[in-house]
Structure formats: C-alpha cells, structure tokens
Design an enzyme around this catalytic site. Structure first.
Site, PDB file in Angstrom:
ATOM      1  N   LYS A 296       0.865  -1.186   0.000  1.00  0.00           N
ATOM      2  CA  LYS A 296       0.000   0.000   0.000  1.00  0.00           C
ATOM      3  C   LYS A 296       0.900   1.235   0.000  1.00  0.00           C
ATOM      4  O   LYS A 296       1.790   1.353   0.833  1.00  0.00           O
ATOM      5  CB  LYS A 296      -0.897  -0.015   1.238  1.00  0.00           C
ATOM      6  CG  LYS A 296      -1.975  -1.082   1.185  1.00  0.00           C
ATOM      7  CD  LYS A 296      -2.967  -0.941   2.319  1.00  0.00           C
ATOM      8  CE  LYS A 296      -3.962  -2.091   2.328  1.00  0.00           C
ATOM      9  NZ  LYS A 296      -4.839  -2.119   1.133  1.00  0.00           N
ATOM     10  N   ARG A 371      -9.763 -12.217   1.422  1.00  0.00           N
ATOM     11  CA  ARG A 371     -10.554 -13.320   0.854  1.00  0.00           C
ATOM     12  C   ARG A 371      -9.787 -14.627   0.909  1.00  0.00           C
ATOM     13  O   ARG A 371     -10.399 -15.704   0.921  1.00  0.00           O
ATOM     14  CB  ARG A 371     -10.990 -12.944  -0.575  1.00  0.00           C
ATOM     15  CG  ARG A 371      -9.872 -12.809  -1.551  1.00  0.00           C
ATOM     16  CD  ARG A 371     -10.255 -11.930  -2.736  1.00  0.00           C
ATOM     17  NE  ARG A 371     -10.411 -10.525  -2.348  1.00  0.00           N
ATOM     18  CZ  ARG A 371     -10.746  -9.552  -3.174  1.00  0.00           C
ATOM     19  NH1 ARG A 371     -10.977  -9.812  -4.458  1.00  0.00           N
ATOM     20  NH2 ARG A 371     -10.862  -8.307  -2.744  1.00  0.00           N
TER      21      ARG A 371
HETATM   22  N1  BES Z   1      -8.090  -4.343   3.886  1.00  0.00           N
HETATM   23  C1  BES Z   1      -8.210  -3.908   2.547  1.00  0.00           C
HETATM   24  C2  BES Z   1      -9.547  -3.227   2.248  1.00  0.00           C
HETATM   25  C3  BES Z   1      -9.843  -1.941   2.957  1.00  0.00           C
HETATM   26  C4  BES Z   1      -9.679  -0.742   2.301  1.00  0.00           C
HETATM   27  C5  BES Z   1     -10.350  -1.927   4.235  1.00  0.00           C
HETATM   28  C6  BES Z   1      -9.980   0.446   2.951  1.00  0.00           C
HETATM   29  C7  BES Z   1     -10.642  -0.738   4.881  1.00  0.00           C
HETATM   30  C8  BES Z   1     -10.462   0.448   4.239  1.00  0.00           C
HETATM   31  C9  BES Z   1      -8.083  -5.098   1.592  1.00  0.00           C
HETATM   32  O1  BES Z   1      -7.252  -6.119   2.013  1.00  0.00           O
HETATM   33  C10 BES Z   1      -7.526  -4.601   0.318  1.00  0.00           C
HETATM   34  O2  BES Z   1      -6.392  -4.221   0.306  1.00  0.00           O
HETATM   35  N2  BES Z   1      -8.334  -4.636  -0.753  1.00  0.00           N
HETATM   36  C11 BES Z   1      -7.927  -4.181  -2.014  1.00  0.00           C
HETATM   37  C12 BES Z   1      -8.054  -5.332  -2.978  1.00  0.00           C
HETATM   38  C13 BES Z   1      -7.517  -5.033  -4.330  1.00  0.00           C
HETATM   39  C14 BES Z   1      -6.015  -4.955  -4.299  1.00  0.00           C
HETATM   40  C15 BES Z   1      -7.942  -6.134  -5.286  1.00  0.00           C
HETATM   41  C16 BES Z   1      -8.859  -3.043  -2.406  1.00  0.00           C
HETATM   42  O3  BES Z   1     -10.075  -3.180  -2.254  1.00  0.00           O
HETATM   43  O4  BES Z   1      -8.362  -2.005  -2.838  1.00  0.00           O
HETATM   44 MN    MN Z   2      -5.236  -5.868   1.468  1.00  0.00          MN
END
Ligand code: BES
Ligand code: MN
Ligand code: ZN
Length: 519
Positions: A296, A371
């Site tokens: 991130k 997931r």
């Molecule tokens: N934990 C995050 C999702 C999230 C985002 C939770 C903002 C709370 C606030 C999750 O693991 C994630 O990183 N999701 C990504 C998936 C993508 C890379 C396919 C997302 O949704 O951006």
């Molecule tokens: Mn993630």
C-alpha cells in the site's frame, strides 16, 4: 487441608472473577422507582412538545420547576433529539447541576435514538465532576417500551464511556458516575440493561482488539486476548498453529503470513447454548495489512490497516455477548488470523495456492489477502461444524467504501430471507447494511492459470463472488464492513478509534435468525 482447599477455591474464584469481570467501565447503573437521597447531577429526559414549550418535570421544588421553565425559554429549548442545556446550582435542590436532554418525538423514540441520548449525556458528564447522577424519565411515554428505552439510554452512555488508553502513561481517569435511573418498573429496566451490558462488553472486546497496534495484536496475541476474555464465560476456544493449518491443507490462510514472523493462526470459539446445528460467524483477522508485495503506497491507508482485524473482532464480540447473556443458541466463531507482511519469504504476485476446499487460487494481487484467509475459514466452518448458516464479515474492499461510504456496510447473498434478516438487524442497531448484487459475476474472477483468481472488477462484488465459492451449499451471507470499523472526524458521537461495528449487528442477527428458524 480443608482450609487450604477452601483458600484455593476462593483464589480460583477470584481469578475467574478478575478475568471475567470486565473493567472497561467504571460507571454503575442502578434502576429504581424512587430518587436517591443525594445526587450531584439531576438529568431530565425531555421529549419534543407539540406546542412550543416542553412540559416541566417533577423535580425538586416548585422553585426548581419554575427555574427550569425559565431556562427552557431562555434557551429556546424544544426537546429535539440531542438538544441539551445545563443549569448550574439550580434553585430549590442540593444538586450542582440540572441537565435537560432532548429526546425528540417520545412516541416515535427508537432504541438507537435512545442510545444516542445516552452517549450525549456520557460525553457531557465526562468532563464534569459528578459522582451521583439521577435521571428522571417521567416525561417519556409510559408505554410497553419505556423500560427498554431507558435501558437503551444507559447502554448508549456505556458505549460512549469506553477509552482505549492502555498506551497512555498517565491515562485520564475513566468516568466513574453512579447513574440512578428513575423508572416505574425497575426490574424490567434492569433485566433489559443486563442484556445490553453483556452486549456492550462484546463491543469493548471488539474495539480493544481492533485498536491494538499490529505488533501487539499479531495472530497469536489476538488469539490469547480472545481466550482470556471468552474462556471464563464458558466458551470453548481452540487455536490452530501454522503447522496445523498446513496439515489441514489450508494453504490460502497459511500463505498470507508467509512474509511475517507471525504465522497464521485459526481461532475457533464456540458458545454451545443449545443443541441445534450451529450458526457460524467467520471474520477476517488481518492483524496488519501492508498489502504485501503489492504494498500500500498511501501512508494514511497503510496506517489504518491495524484495523484490518475488525471482522474477526466483530465475531469475537457477538460470541462474548451471547455467552454473557447465557443465550440458548449454538454459535461458532471462526477467526482466520494472519499478518500480511513483505519479506524475502512473502508470497509473490502470480503465486498459486491450493485452498483446503481443493480450489486453486492465482494470487493476482497480494493485497487482496482477506478473501484468501476467509476462503479457508469458511471452508473450515462448513466442513467441521456443518452449520445451518454461515455469515462472514470483513474489512474486505476499498471498492465497498467508494460505493457506500462509512454509514452502511455491504451485504451479499443469494438468499433473500438472509439479506432481510441482516438488514433488519442493521436497522434495529443502526449498524446498517445495504445489499449489493452477487450475480452474474462469476466470470470476473476467472483465471487463466488456476481455478479462480483473487481479483476482479467491480471490486466488492469480486470479493463476494470469490468467497461464495467456498460456502458450498450452506446458506451464506457476506458483510463487507470496510470503512465501518473506525470513527472519523465526522462521526457521531464524536469518538475516536475502533467503532466495534458488527458486534451489535451480528448479535442481533444471531438472535433474529435463531428465533426465526427455531424448531
Ligand atoms: N483491507 C483492505 C480493504 C480496505 C480498504 C479496508 C480500505 C478498509 C479500508 C483489503 O485487504 C484490500 O487491500 N483490498 C484491495 C483489494 C484489491 C487490491 C484487489 C482493495 O479493495 O483495494
Ligand atoms: Mn489488502
Ligand atoms: Zn486487508
């Protein structure tokens, strides 16, 4: 010998009491039909009046009532929900302060409104010296829900009095008032409050777990914390180590912690309050989500990822609440725990893992890790517990936050009745959900190298459709609570840190579901 035994039994009891007795709250709530002899604060709950001046309460002397009435006029106080004023050193009474709190239309007052009134009161008193608070509820309609609504006000105050202060070297003393709630049926109010207090303890557990920094809330530590809170209540706790996770074939869960010194754990908690097939709750427990190799890049998003265990916390909380309520339900909580870190051993974009169900997964993005742990968690619930229903809850996708923001979570299921029951629980607790469609989205997670891949577009639907593959024939519902787990600058009440979202939703849902399907 006898004394020794008695002594150790007493120490044992003390220990159990110490562990089981939560100390998140220092406040006390008493329900009675008569006011306490002395109170330094007197509160009056005032409904919105149909004409312009709210009714005068029966508090203090005629002098007090007259002063109250003048203050109402001086403030142009209407009794609208959340409106309040305070009179210092009120005439005709010993109390230091007299507070009027608006509750809006008394006849239409809902549980969640009542809770917000309690929160407003608690936050007001948090900064004012006050030890005994008498709350006059006589202006509220004396109908069937009177006791329950007063208990809900007390519950709202409890929820607002939680503080995450374990890292403060000199924490502010926690609010320590004794509230005397004046009600016509103290037993009824007290009984309802006891249920809500059990629920509040579950919320506090979830907030504490979610608030823990990544390095202190790693998988084994999370599991220990839950064990200490829940085991004394009669909940069975099982923890699978990384080795056992591999032995069960749960490579998807195992793989997410491959880059971390904190291996994946699977935490299982069961409250067996009935002999029915269990209701299974599965929660995402990413104790920190760096994104992995798909790191991130935004500092603020990364910092928020200590809260990526809020789904698992929202499973531990309802278990605790139902156990404290000694509820006649069988609930099992499955919490797959991992730390999504980067290192030379971390999984790589493009890797393929075989989940315990046999479905192979192409890891198209290491940041879609929730997931992966849930895939094996849902499989484990289905395979080992033969539940009558599975509900999973997770801070799963940024896509969900963009679609619905922070006031609603997204709910997915092919089962309309399940969506309805979760929606109803959401309305009652005001931990609201909004349905997003599941199909026809199977194509979006197709992979050219494995059975499925862990990404797709639209993002929230891709996550949901992915999880659906692991539920098999078991009725299943998915709650994407990304964004709901944390208070922000615009939150009401104005609190900080973890919300404990999902605990009240799922506790209510478990109750509704168990009642609707009772044999
Ligand atoms: N934990 C995050 C999702 C999230 C985002 C939770 C903002 C709370 C606030 C999750 O693991 C994630 O990183 N999701 C990504 C998936 C993508 C890379 C396919 C997302 O949704 O951006
Ligand atoms: Mn993630
Ligand atoms: Zn995540």
């Amino acid at each position: 010998m006898k004394t020794m035994l008695r002594y150790s039994a007493a120490v044992g009891l003390l220990l159990v009491a110490f562990v089981a007795q939560a100390d998140y709250l220092q406040t006390q709530n008493l329900f009675s039909a008569t006011p306490p002899a002395e109170a330094d604060t007197v509160v009056v709950l005032v409904p919105l009046s149909t004409d312009s001046s709210p009714a005068a309460p029966a508090v203090g002397s005629a002098e007090t009532v007259a002063q109250f009435q003048r203050a109402v006029e001086a403030q142009a106080f209407t009794g609208a929900l959340g409106e309040q004023f305070e009179v210092l050193a009120p005439a005709g009474m010993n109390a230091k302060r007299l507070i009027a709190l608006g509750v809006g239309d008394g006849a239409a007052l809902q549980r969640a409104d009542a809770e917000s009134v309690g929160a407003a009161l608690a936050l007001h008193l948090a900064t004012r010296p006050s030890s005994t608070v008498a709350v006059n509820t006589g202006l509220l309609p004396q109908n069937d829900s009177h006791s329950a609504l007063v208990a809900a006000v007390a519950h709202g105050a409890d929820l607002a009095n939680y503080r995450f202060d374990r890292y403060k070297s000199a924490p502010e003393p926690r609010p320590a008032q004794t509230y005397h709630w004046l009600v016509s049926d103290p037993q009824a109010a007290e009984a309802r409050y006891a249920q809500l207090r059990a629920l509040a303890e579950g919320v506090f557990t979830a907030r504490e777990l979610t608030n823990l920094p990544g390095s202190d809330g790693y998988p084994a530590a999370f599991a220990d914390h839950v064990r200490q809170r829940l085991e004394p209540l009669g909940i069975t706790i099982t923890v699978l180590t990384p080795k056992q996770i591999l032995q069960e074939g749960m490579e998807a869960l195992y793989g997410v912690s491959r880059g971390s010194q904190h291996g994946s754990h699977l935490l299982i908690a069961q409250w067996r309050g009935s002999k029915d097939a269990p209701i299974a709750l599965v929660g995402k427990g990413i104790t920190f989500d760096s994104g992995g190799y798909n790191l991130k890049l935004d500092a603020e998003s990364l910092l928020a990822m200590t809260g990526d265990k809020a789904g698992a916390a929202a499973v531990a909380g309802p278990l605790e609440a139902r156990a404290r309520q000694r509820a006649p339900v069988n609930v099992v909580g499955i919490m797959p725990l991992s730390q999504n870190a980067v290192s030379g051993t971390a999984q790589l974009p493009g890797d393929v893992v075989t989940s315990a169900s046999g479905i192979t997964i192409e890891i198209a993005n290491t940041d879609a890790e929730g997931r992966l742990v849930l895939a094996d968690g849902i499989w484990y619930a289905r395979e080992k517990f033969k539940p009558r229903v599975i509900a999973d809850i997770a801070t799963l996708t940024g896509s969900k936050v963009r679609a619905l923001g922070r006031d609603y979570a997204a709910v997915f299921s092919t089962d309309d009745a399940l969506v309805d029951s979760v929606t109803q629980a959401g309305e009652l607790t005001r931990e609201r959900v909004w349905r997003l469609p599941l199909g026809p989205y199977e194509k979006i997670i197709e992979s050219t190298v494995a059975d499925i891949r862990n990404t797709g577009s639209p993002g929230a639907q891709a996550g949901a459709v992915f999880l659906q593959q692991f539920a098999g024939d078991t009725p299943w519902v998915h709650v994407d609570m990304a964004g709901n787990g944390r208070y922000d600058a615009t939150s009401k009440p104005p609190l900080t840190g973890a919300t404990g979202y999902g605990v009240r939703l799922l506790t209510e849902w478990v109750t509704l579901y168990a009642n609707s399907t009772a044999e």
